[in-house]
Structure formats: structure tokens, C-alpha cells
Motif scaffolding. Structure first.
Motif, PDB file in Angstrom:
ATOM      1  N   ILE A  94     -15.822   7.148  53.724  1.00 32.29           N
ATOM      2  CA  ILE A  94     -16.792   6.239  53.087  1.00 32.29           C
ATOM      3  C   ILE A  94     -18.031   6.010  53.938  1.00 32.29           C
ATOM      4  CG2 ILE A  94     -14.973   5.089  51.783  1.00 32.29           C
ATOM      5  CD1 ILE A  94     -15.206   2.709  53.633  1.00 32.29           C
ATOM      6  N   ASP A  95     -17.949   6.255  55.257  1.00 34.85           N
ATOM      7  CA  ASP A  95     -19.138   6.085  56.096  1.00 34.85           C
ATOM      8  C   ASP A  95     -20.236   7.064  55.727  1.00 34.85           C
ATOM      9  OD1 ASP A  95     -18.191   3.962  57.496  1.00 34.85           O
ATOM     10  OD2 ASP A  95     -17.714   5.053  59.346  1.00 34.85           O
ATOM     11  N   GLU A  96     -19.862   8.154  55.111  1.00 37.54           N
ATOM     12  CA  GLU A  96     -20.841   9.169  54.718  1.00 37.54           C
ATOM     13  C   GLU A  96     -21.477   8.864  53.357  1.00 37.54           C
ATOM     14  OE1 GLU A  96     -18.681  12.798  54.849  1.00 37.54           O
ATOM     15  OE2 GLU A  96     -18.369  12.748  57.028  1.00 37.54           O
ATOM     16  N   VAL A  97     -21.000   7.795  52.705  1.00 40.64           N
ATOM     17  CA  VAL A  97     -21.497   7.458  51.374  1.00 40.64           C
ATOM     18  C   VAL A  97     -22.652   6.468  51.477  1.00 40.64           C
ATOM     19  CG1 VAL A  97     -20.911   6.499  49.117  1.00 40.64           C
ATOM     20  CG2 VAL A  97     -19.211   7.830  50.382  1.00 40.64           C
ATOM     21  N   THR A  98     -23.770   6.799  50.893  1.00 37.91           N
ATOM     22  CA  THR A  98     -24.922   5.890  50.818  1.00 37.91           C
ATOM     23  C   THR A  98     -25.335   5.758  49.356  1.00 37.91           C
ATOM     24  OG1 THR A  98     -26.481   7.728  51.150  1.00 37.91           O
ATOM     25  CG2 THR A  98     -25.736   6.529  53.124  1.00 37.91           C
ATOM     26  N   ILE A  99     -26.204   4.780  49.107  1.00 36.52           N
ATOM     27  CA  ILE A  99     -26.636   4.564  47.722  1.00 36.52           C
ATOM     28  C   ILE A  99     -28.119   4.228  47.690  1.00 36.52           C
ATOM     29  CG2 ILE A  99     -26.133   2.079  47.607  1.00 36.52           C
ATOM     30  CD1 ILE A  99     -24.848   2.785  44.785  1.00 36.52           C
ATOM     31  N   THR A 100     -28.813   4.728  46.689  1.00 31.36           N
ATOM     32  CA  THR A 100     -30.258   4.510  46.557  1.00 31.36           C
ATOM     33  C   THR A 100     -30.529   3.380  45.569  1.00 31.36           C
ATOM     34  OG1 THR A 100     -30.490   6.056  44.709  1.00 31.36           O
ATOM     35  CG2 THR A 100     -30.626   6.975  46.945  1.00 31.36           C
ATOM     36  N   PRO A 101     -31.710   2.773  45.638  1.00 36.62           N
ATOM     37  CA  PRO A 101     -32.075   1.736  44.656  1.00 36.62           C
ATOM     38  C   PRO A 101     -31.970   2.226  43.210  1.00 36.62           C
ATOM     39  CG  PRO A 101     -33.617   1.694  46.484  1.00 36.62           C
ATOM     40  CD  PRO A 101     -32.742   2.902  46.686  1.00 36.62           C
ATOM     41  N   LYS A 108      -3.111   3.354  61.169  1.00 36.63           N
ATOM     42  CA  LYS A 108      -4.410   3.428  61.843  1.00 36.63           C
ATOM     43  C   LYS A 108      -5.084   4.778  61.607  1.00 36.63           C
ATOM     44  CE  LYS A 108      -3.960  -0.114  65.391  1.00 36.63           C
ATOM     45  NZ  LYS A 108      -5.154  -0.847  64.923  1.00 36.63           N
ATOM     46  N   LEU A 109      -4.297   5.832  61.592  1.00 37.67           N
ATOM     47  CA  LEU A 109      -4.865   7.135  61.236  1.00 37.67           C
ATOM     48  C   LEU A 109      -5.421   7.113  59.814  1.00 37.67           C
ATOM     49  CD1 LEU A 109      -2.138   9.489  62.746  1.00 37.67           C
ATOM     50  CD2 LEU A 109      -4.530   9.365  63.477  1.00 37.67           C
ATOM     51  N   THR A 110      -4.677   6.459  58.909  1.00 35.94           N
ATOM     52  CA  THR A 110      -5.133   6.319  57.524  1.00 35.94           C
ATOM     53  C   THR A 110      -6.464   5.577  57.455  1.00 35.94           C
ATOM     54  OG1 THR A 110      -2.874   6.341  56.659  1.00 35.94           O
ATOM     55  CG2 THR A 110      -4.551   5.328  55.272  1.00 35.94           C
ATOM     56  N   GLU A 111      -6.542   4.462  58.169  1.00 36.21           N
ATOM     57  CA  GLU A 111      -7.768   3.654  58.156  1.00 36.21           C
ATOM     58  C   GLU A 111      -8.954   4.437  58.708  1.00 36.21           C
ATOM     59  OE1 GLU A 111      -6.632   0.312  60.462  1.00 36.21           O
ATOM     60  OE2 GLU A 111      -5.387  -0.585  58.890  1.00 36.21           O
ATOM     61  N   GLN A 112      -8.727   5.174  59.810  1.00 35.96           N
ATOM     62  CA  GLN A 112      -9.815   5.946  60.409  1.00 35.96           C
ATOM     63  C   GLN A 112     -10.286   7.057  59.476  1.00 35.96           C
ATOM     64  OE1 GLN A 112     -11.464   5.497  63.333  1.00 35.96           O
ATOM     65  NE2 GLN A 112     -10.343   3.591  63.598  1.00 35.96           N
ATOM     66  N   MET A 113      -9.335   7.675  58.779  1.00 42.09           N
ATOM     67  CA  MET A 113      -9.697   8.745  57.859  1.00 42.09           C
ATOM     68  C   MET A 113     -10.481   8.185  56.668  1.00 42.09           C
ATOM     69  SD  MET A 113      -9.368  12.056  57.680  1.00 42.09           S
ATOM     70  CE  MET A 113     -10.998  12.276  56.966  1.00 42.09           C
ATOM     71  N   LYS A 145     -19.052   3.917  44.212  1.00 43.22           N
ATOM     72  CA  LYS A 145     -19.360   5.262  44.689  1.00 43.22           C
ATOM     73  C   LYS A 145     -18.383   5.680  45.794  1.00 43.22           C
ATOM     74  CE  LYS A 145     -23.221   8.210  46.066  1.00 43.22           C
ATOM     75  NZ  LYS A 145     -24.655   8.270  46.433  1.00 43.22           N
ATOM     76  N   GLN A 146     -17.991   4.730  46.654  1.00 41.17           N
ATOM     77  CA  GLN A 146     -17.018   5.029  47.708  1.00 41.17           C
ATOM     78  C   GLN A 146     -15.662   5.391  47.114  1.00 41.17           C
ATOM     79  OE1 GLN A 146     -17.316   1.378  49.909  1.00 41.17           O
ATOM     80  NE2 GLN A 146     -18.799   2.189  51.382  1.00 41.17           N
ATOM     81  N   ILE A 147     -15.246   4.643  46.084  1.00 40.61           N
ATOM     82  CA  ILE A 147     -13.973   4.940  45.423  1.00 40.61           C
ATOM     83  C   ILE A 147     -14.015   6.333  44.797  1.00 40.61           C
ATOM     84  CG2 ILE A 147     -12.510   4.314  43.457  1.00 40.61           C
ATOM     85  CD1 ILE A 147     -13.153   1.383  44.109  1.00 40.61           C
ATOM     86  N   GLN A 148     -15.150   6.676  44.202  1.00 44.90           N
ATOM     87  CA  GLN A 148     -15.290   8.011  43.615  1.00 44.90           C
ATOM     88  C   GLN A 148     -15.232   9.094  44.693  1.00 44.90           C
ATOM     89  OE1 GLN A 148     -19.026   7.556  41.599  1.00 44.90           O
ATOM     90  NE2 GLN A 148     -18.117   6.616  39.767  1.00 44.90           N
TER      91      GLN A 148
END
Length: 471
Positions: free
Chosen positions: A169-176, A159-164, A436-439
Motif C-alpha cells: 500500500i505504500d506504493e499506492v497514491t491518489i490524485t485529486p 509482523k511479516l504479514t504487516e510489513q508485506m 484504491k489500496q484495497i484494490q
């Protein structure tokens, strides 16, 4: 970041495979001989000496962790012939890195959360293996208590792993523009192919429940409330014994919730109106009647327990619901009303009524379902339906909402096709975002490995790890 392969990674991540002891927060001092080299198992049946094969921050990885991962993969019928110990060790070390950093970042996982997951996991193992005794024997533990202790620590780490990972990835966004560039790099046969899809709609008729049946449930819940308040009975025990909520029953009805938690409005309104330690009157929702007990208030977050009871449906009411769904089906077939119009005016399912009965794919939040990923209970009902054909009346026995009758139809079918930027933009955007999340995870891992204490035992230092574990 490179993983073993998608199938194995999912099995490892979601079925909790590493059941060897996890010594959370244990600092391992480095010495000249800080690992015990595993002794090969002899034909006499002697047990291999367990040794530390890696250290990541405050966590250790034991040689037996890898053995148990192999055992669980085999139990899941996953081919292990080409799976190397190096690959499994790399996955274990990734998990430990996430968990270690989660603690540094003050990410909290409560014991209640862990116990809830552990209870469900044990129920699953018992169902698959046959009994608690067989389960303990299968995982080579001394007794149930030691198994639970180790499972608790393992789930907490997971669960710690999942939260981390979520925080990263929550901070990752992508533009058109990034989506356009992502798609433009594919040429010819490299362009993604999307599988056959369909849009499915349904009309649901729920049997009418008598006032007498409702009152019986209300009276029983009031009896339980009085027993807790007047006689000091345990709400936890009452929930385990009497609640009909499969998601929380085994853990005493426990849920952690905020105002954004996707619970029905009636439940949330009452929960947030209660004081700490207070028990509600019976609350009616679409799932039945609830007693809600607020165990702890932490700002805008609540620890609640509840007991759900559902009024019993009579055979007469069930038969009347079947007659009604058959009549609706006949009207659609006679051309008196369209399927969508009938869903809006007749269906008792709030989630799909306003959309003309269209089901929403919970994974993508779109109306399209990949044919190979349709839930089995839906697939069997619609796979053989022809264009504009309506299924016969189907009895639906949902563990959450009870029995109902439904009819289904396929609104649209989409054949397997090469991705089209305009038509499949949402799917292409998802693919671009995942890349992008994987990167981002790979970049984060490389940085954290450099600043975290990592040690790999000599026999594993020649492994071709995806990450730079051997500095």
C-alpha cells in the motif's frame, strides 16, 4: 479484497488470535492423502486429531488454528454464531500468503522486535486471564515454554504479514481527479455520512521539579552505568528492574531507531553520537533522565537500550501547579485573555502550545475528533462542556510524562452531516485512497496466488472463499 467483516478482521489482526503451532519455512510434500481428516470430538472427551487443512507456499494451516481462532473470538466477546470456518480459514491463508511472499522479498523481522511484542502480549493475556498458569491452560498448551515458542512464531508471521501489506500500500497514491471521480459515483442516500465531531483544546501546567530531586536521579543512573561498565552488570537486567518507560521496560529498554524515528531530539542526538557498545551520560528530556546504550549500529539504523528514570514530584510542587492552572482559568473566564492566548503563553505542553492548545488527532493528523472515537480519558473530560465553557482543574497522571494539571475546552462542534466535497475533502480523499489500496491488495493477492503453491484439504474445497484458493 473482501474480508470477513471489519470488526472481526480487526480482532484477528490486532489481538494475535491464531495460537496454534506455525511451522515457518516447512515444505509440505503432496501425497495422495496429505491431510488427516479431523475426528469429531466424542462425549468421552477424546482430543480431535489435528490435521493440515491448507498449505500456502512454505506455510501450513492446521485445523486447530481455526479452533483457536474461534476460542479467542469468544474470549473477546465477539459473536461467532454466523462466523464460518471457511471465513476464518480464508483469513489464515491470506496471512500465510503475505508472510511467504515477505520472505521471498527479503523482508526482515528481527528476533528483538518479536520478543518485544511477545512480552507485551503475554502481559496483556495475564492481565485478562489472571495468571501465567491460567493463560497456558486457556490456550491448551503443555507449559509456558511451549506457549512462548508457538507465540513467537505466530507473532513473527504476523509482523511479516504487516510489513508485506505496508510495502504493497505504500506504493499506492491518489490524485485529486481520482478523488473527484470516487466521490461522483455516490448518489442520493449513497453519499457517505460523517459522524459528529469536535475540536478540543487544553492548557497543561507541570509541577516544578527541584534540583535535589533531579540530582538524585542523575546520581542513581551514574551508579547503574558504573555497575555495568566496572562490574559487568547486565544493562538489560537493569532496564527491566529500574526503567520507568512502560513501552520498553519489559524488554530490557530495547528500541530500534533511525534518524526518522519520532523520538525527542535530545534522545536521538545523543544516541547517534555514541559508538557501538558505548553508554551515555544521563540525558534529560521532557520524559525524565535516560541512560542510552547503543547495542548495534547498522548503517543509519541503531539497536539501542535505555533506562528512564523520572525525578519525583513533591506534593508542594503539585499544589503550586494546581494554583497556577486555577489562576489561568479565572483570567480566561474574566475575559482578560483568550484560551488560545493563555495556551501559547502559559501552557507547559510543547505539542499543543503553538496551536493555542488544540489537540491533534493522531489517527488523522487533523484537529477534529469523531465524538464516538475520542479517547476515553478526553471524552469524559469534555463531553458535557457547553459552548465556551472551561473544565475545572483536572489532575492528569500520564504514565509517560508523570503528573500535571490541565484545563480543557471545546473549540468547535460539528454535527453529523452528509459529506460535502469542499468541506470534507480530506476525509473523502482518505476513503478514496483506502478503496484504491484495497484494490491494489486484491490485485496483488490474485497474482501471487497464481504463482504460489496452494493446497486446500478436500473438506474445505467447497468453501466460498473471497480469494481463488481452490485453483
Amino acid at each position: 479484497m473482501k474480508f470477513i467483516n471489519s470488526k472481526i478482521y480487526l480482532v484477528l489482526a490486532f489481538t494475535f488470535l491464531a495460537f496454534a503451532p506455525i511451522k515457518a519455512q516447512e515444505i509440505i510434500k503432496e501425497t495422495e492423502t496429505d491431510t488427516v481428516k479431523p475426528v469429531t470430538v466424542k462425549p468421552t472427551g477424546r482430543i480431535k486429531v489435528d490435521g493440515i487443512v491448507a498449505v500456502v507456499g512454505d506455510y501450513v494451516v492446521l485445523d486447530s488454528d481455526i479452533d483457536l481462532m474461534y476460542r479467542e473470538l469468544q474470549a473477546q466477546n465477539v459473536p461467532v454464531k454466523d462466523v464460518k470456518r471457511c471465513e476464518l480459514l480464508g483469513k489464515l491463508m491470506e496471512d500465510k500468503l503475505y508472510a511467504h511472499q515477505a520472505i521471498q522479498d527479503s523482508i526482515i523481522v528481527t528476533d528483538a522486535e518479536v520478543n518485544e511484542t511477545m512480552s507485551k502480549q503475554i502481559d496483556y493475556f495475564v492481565e485478562q486471564i489472571g495468571s501465567e498458569e491460567k493463560m497456558v491452560s486457556y490456550f491448551k498448551k503443555r507449559d509456558m515454554e511451549s506457549f512462548k515458542t508457538e507465540l513467537f512464531e505466530m507473532i513473527k508471521t504476523q509482523k511479516l504479514t504487516e510489513q508485506m501489506q505496508k510495502k504493497i500500500i505504500d506504493e499506492v497514491t491518489i490524485t485529486p481527479e481520482e478523488v473527484r471521480i470516487f466521490f461522483a459515483k455516490f448518489k442520493g442516500e449513497e453519499i457517505p455520512v460523517f459522524g459528529a465531531e469536535m475540536e478540543v483544546a487544553q492548557i497543561v501546567i507541570k509541577p516544578e521539579i527541584s534540583q535535589e530531586a533531579k540530582q538524585r536521579v542523575i546520581d542513581r543512573l551514574n551508579e547503574i552505568k558504573n555497575d555495568v561498565q566496572q562490574n559487568g552488570a547486565s544493562f538489560y537486567s537493569k532496564a527491566v528492574l529500574y526503567s520507568e518507560d512502560p513501552g520498553s521496560r519489559s524488554n530490557g529498554g530495547y528500541y530500534k531507531m533511525t534518524r526518522k524515528t519520532p523520538f525527542v531530539k535530545e534522545f536521538k542526538d545523543v544516541a547517534f553520537s555514541l559508538d557501538e557498545g558505548e553508554i551515555s551520560e544521563p540525558v534529560e528530556t521532557e520524559f525524565g533522565y535516560h541512560l542510552i546504550y547503543v547495542e548495534k549500529i547498522r548503517g543509519q539504523e541503531l539497536d539501542v537500550r535505555h533506562i528512564l528514570m523520572k525525578p519525583k514530584v513533591s506534593n508542594e510542587a503539585l499544589n503550586k501547579a494546581k494554583e497556577r492552572i486555577i489562576q489561568i482559568r479565572q483570567r480566561i473566564q474574566n475575559g482578560e485573555i483568550s484560551f488560545a492566548e493563555a495556551a501559547r503563553s502559559e501552557s507547559d505542553e510543547k505539542e499543543t502550545r503553538n496551536s493555542g492548545g488544540l489537540l491533534l488527532n493522531p489517527r488523522t493528523l487533523e484537529t477534529r475528533f469523531e465524538l464516538t472515537k475520542l479517547p476515553p480519558e478526553i471524552y469524559s473530560d469534555v463531553v458535557d462542556l457547553k459552548e465556551d465553557e472551561i473544565s475545572p482543574a483536572l489532575l492528569n497522571d500520564d504514565e509517560r510524562t508523570g503528573k500535571s494539571w490541565k484545563i480543557m475546552t471545546v473549540i468547535n462542534r460539528y454535527d453529523e452531516h452528509t459529506a460535502d466535497y469542499a468541506l470534507d475533502y480530506t476525509k473523502i480523499k482518505d476513503l478514496a485512497l483506502k478503496e484504491k489500496q484495497i484494490q491494489a491488495i486484491a490485485k496483488w493477492s490474485n497474482e501471487k496466488i497464481e504463482e504460489t503453491y496452494v493446497k486446500v484439504s478436500p473438506e474445505y474445497r467447497e468453501c466460498n472463499f473471497a480469494n481463488n484458493w481452490v485453483k
